[in-house]
Design an enzyme around this catalytic site. Structure first.
Site, mmCIF file in Angstrom:
data_model
loop_
_atom_site.group_PDB
_atom_site.id
_atom_site.type_symbol
_atom_site.label_atom_id
_atom_site.label_comp_id
_atom_site.label_asym_id
_atom_site.label_seq_id
_atom_site.Cartn_x
_atom_site.Cartn_y
_atom_site.Cartn_z
ATOM 1 N N GLU A 17 -33.619 47.213 2.761
ATOM 2 C CA GLU A 17 -34.695 46.339 3.255
ATOM 3 C C GLU A 17 -35.264 46.938 4.540
ATOM 4 O O GLU A 17 -34.510 47.295 5.444
ATOM 5 C CB GLU A 17 -34.117 44.932 3.488
ATOM 6 C CG GLU A 17 -34.985 43.995 4.312
ATOM 7 C CD GLU A 17 -36.390 43.766 3.744
ATOM 8 O OE1 GLU A 17 -36.517 43.521 2.547
ATOM 9 O OE2 GLU A 17 -37.357 43.859 4.531
ATOM 10 N N ARG B 179 -38.144 28.546 1.347
ATOM 11 C CA ARG B 179 -37.984 29.944 0.940
ATOM 12 C C ARG B 179 -36.775 30.607 1.586
ATOM 13 O O ARG B 179 -35.978 31.280 0.930
ATOM 14 C CB ARG B 179 -39.224 30.753 1.335
ATOM 15 C CG ARG B 179 -40.325 30.589 0.380
ATOM 16 C CD ARG B 179 -41.597 31.204 0.899
ATOM 17 N NE ARG B 179 -42.579 31.096 -0.140
ATOM 18 C CZ ARG B 179 -42.809 32.030 -1.053
ATOM 19 N NH1 ARG B 179 -42.164 33.165 -1.028
ATOM 20 N NH2 ARG B 179 -43.701 31.835 -1.993
ATOM 21 N N ARG C 285 -50.660 26.737 4.592
ATOM 22 C CA ARG C 285 -49.490 25.874 4.374
ATOM 23 C C ARG C 285 -48.851 25.457 5.668
ATOM 24 O O ARG C 285 -48.928 26.184 6.659
ATOM 25 C CB ARG C 285 -48.431 26.646 3.572
ATOM 26 C CG ARG C 285 -48.928 26.974 2.213
ATOM 27 C CD ARG C 285 -48.157 28.033 1.483
ATOM 28 N NE ARG C 285 -48.880 28.266 0.244
ATOM 29 C CZ ARG C 285 -48.450 27.942 -0.962
ATOM 30 N NH1 ARG C 285 -47.270 27.432 -1.114
ATOM 31 N NH2 ARG C 285 -49.198 28.125 -2.021
ATOM 32 N N ASP D 175 -43.057 41.124 -7.226
ATOM 33 C CA ASP D 175 -44.455 41.289 -6.811
ATOM 34 C C ASP D 175 -44.894 42.752 -6.788
ATOM 35 O O ASP D 175 -46.090 43.038 -6.816
ATOM 36 C CB ASP D 175 -44.677 40.671 -5.417
ATOM 37 C CG ASP D 175 -44.900 39.163 -5.506
ATOM 38 O OD1 ASP D 175 -44.639 38.582 -6.578
ATOM 39 O OD2 ASP D 175 -45.328 38.559 -4.502
ATOM 40 N N ALA E 93 -42.066 33.883 -8.485
ATOM 41 C CA ALA E 93 -40.641 34.135 -8.275
ATOM 42 C C ALA E 93 -39.874 33.952 -9.583
ATOM 43 O O ALA E 93 -38.895 34.656 -9.849
ATOM 44 C CB ALA E 93 -40.089 33.197 -7.208
#
Ligand SMILES: Cc1cc2nc3c(=O)[nH]c(=O)nc-3n(C[C@H](O)[C@H](O)[C@H](O)COP(=O)(O)OP(=O)(O)OC[C@H]3O[C@@H](n4cnc5c(N)ncnc54)[C@H](O)[C@@H]3O)c2cc1C
Length: 426
Positions: free
Chosen positions: A38, A112, A193, A310, A323
């Site tokens: 990551e 999330r 959001r 994605d 997802a």
């Protein structure tokens, strides 16, 4: 990193929901040595809520035996129903449809960050590598793949899986010269959001909307409103999506009262519209994001490298399915790699993955864009007529929810065996 050469070395680039999902699926096979890289200093998810629909939950259960427990620990709130209402026009306030009434499970809503935290929890710490930004992918003569990172390190794998998001570098490698032609582009909408406490949401939007744990969508002229409950019923997500005519280069626009007023000029002053606008503008830095998508992708696989989530099939969020597609990817890779014992089978496994996953995910992308147009009152035929909208909207989720996970896996394995046979014959 473990250097057990008897095990197949699998490198996953990107530790979002797709990377974590694929890692969970692959660690079920002890013959695989799986590592996740990551770029961020820590594995984390930004953003508000995410809904896992029936198919996504089933895929998760195929990926990990602890799926039920994982969803509970992630604070998921099962929706009793998911209602779509008319937001503007003569029929404002009329119920169009309730997913629960169509026999379809309205899904579970998560924060999330909590969902990612729990997806990472079953993974051994020594397979998670933060601060590792992919720099280059270099196929080797022996079929393995050298992966170079920005910190100067190089690791070699038998299989590389790109889960590095919509602007994926692995996608560029997989598509090569075709990458620019198939890059992500605006889907035609933006959204904004906010997460607020349940008490604040009740006070602003009205108690009656929260009598049951229910997702509400309000379809109106040029815009759409949604709200749902999450994080063990402590938080509510509120969002506005709207038609986007101009596409800011950085995908971001400041969300101001003027922007919202312009979008809602044809909506009546119903409490939910007034309240959601108020809650969004109350954020520290109100901002709206353009929704981008992959309109086409010629392949998900290139020899020993493939793309998932994605990176492979970014979609607009109108059907809450992105997802879920990543989890289906993970399930299929888990099934295929449970049978891949030799590095020489990696390329055919990725080819089989591409064959079953690409048509499915592309159908979701195309359907989602069309659903957005309907939800924003842009479909000339349906307009904002509640009766016509039922006919237009109700069938759109069926193909997503109805997938048989067993059949999908079987199809992928049959494809793998077919490719193996062809390879053996040549
Ligand atoms: C507004 C919105 C609402 C949505 N709502 C839903 C919903 O309700 N239900 C649903 O199923 N889906 C929903 N989706 C879709 C879903 O959020 C995505 O499909 C999913 O999060 C994608 O996960 P990912 O892991 O593929 O990508 P990402 O989350 O983008 O993760 C990619 C990871 O790769 C890392 N990375 C990037 N480049 C590199 C590099 N070079 N080297 C190493 N690491 C790298 C990134 O830091 C990141 O951690 C929504 C999407 C949006 C935009």
């Amino acid at each position: 990193m473990a250097s057990d050469t008897r095990r197949l070395r699998v490198g996953i680039i990107g530790g979002g929901l797709a990377g974590a999902g694929v890692a969970n699926a692959l660690i079920q096979s002890p013959h695989l040595d799986v590592h996740v890289f990551e770029s961020a200093p820590e594995f984390s998810e930004r953003g508000a809520a995410i809904g896992l629909s029936a198919n996504a939950q089933l895929a998760l259960k195929e990926i990990t035996p602890s799926a039920e427990d994982l969803m509970k620990k992630a604070g998921g709130v099962p929706m009793n129903s998911s209602r779509i209402m008319v937001g503007s026009g003569e029929q404002a306030g009329t119920l169009i449809l309730d997913l629960a009434g169509t026999g379809m499970d309205p899904g579970i809503i998560f924060r999330r960050a909590s969902l990612l935290r729990e997806l990472l929890a079953p993974l051994p710490q020594d397979v998670l590598h933060p601060n590792k930004r992919l720099d280059a992918i270099t196929p080797q003569d022996d079929g393995s793949v050298a992966v170079s990172f920005a910190d100067g390190t190089v690791h070699t794998f038998d299989a590389v899986i790109g889960a590095d998001g919509i602007f994926s570098s692995v996608r560029s490698h997989v598509l090569g010269k075709q990458a620019a032609k198939h890059a992500a582009t605006p889907g035609g909408f933006w959204d904004a959001r906010a997460l607020v406490s349940l008490d604040k949401a009740k006070a602003t939007l009205g108690e009656d909307l929260f009598e049951l744990d229910r997702q509400y969508g309000w379809a109106g002229d040029g815009a759409f409103i949604m709200h749902d409950v999450l994080e063990d019923r402590s938080l509510v997500q509120v969002l506005v999506s709207a038609v986007e005519h101009d596409h800011p280069k950085d995908r971001k626009r400041a969300l101001t009262k003027d922007v919202l007023d312009a979008k809602f000029k044809n909506w009546p002053d119903i409490p939910v519209a007034k309240g959601v606008k108020e809650l969004l503008l109350d954020e520290a830095e109100p901002v709206a994001w353009s929704q981008w998508e992959h309109k086409s992708t010629p392949t998900y696989a290139n020899h020993h490298v493939c793309i998932v989530g994605d990176a492979a099939h970014a979609t607009t969020p109108w059907q809450g399915a992105g997802a879920g597609q990543a989890l289906e990817d993970a399930m299929i890779l888990g099934a295929l790699f449970s049978q891949v014992r030799s590095a020489s089978d990696v390329a055919v496994a990725f080819k089989a993955f591409d064959a079953v996953r690409r048509p499915r995910a592309q159908q979701v992308i195309d359907s989602s864009r069309g659903t957005g147009a309907i939800m924003c009152g842009q479909d000339k035929e349906l307009g904002l007529d509640a009766t016509k909208l039922v006919g237009g909207l109700a069938p759109r989720w069926g193909f997503i929810f109805a997938l048989s996970m067993a059949d999908h896996k079987e199809q992928a394995l049959a494809q793998l065996h077919e490719f193996q046979k062809r390879n053996g014959a040549s």
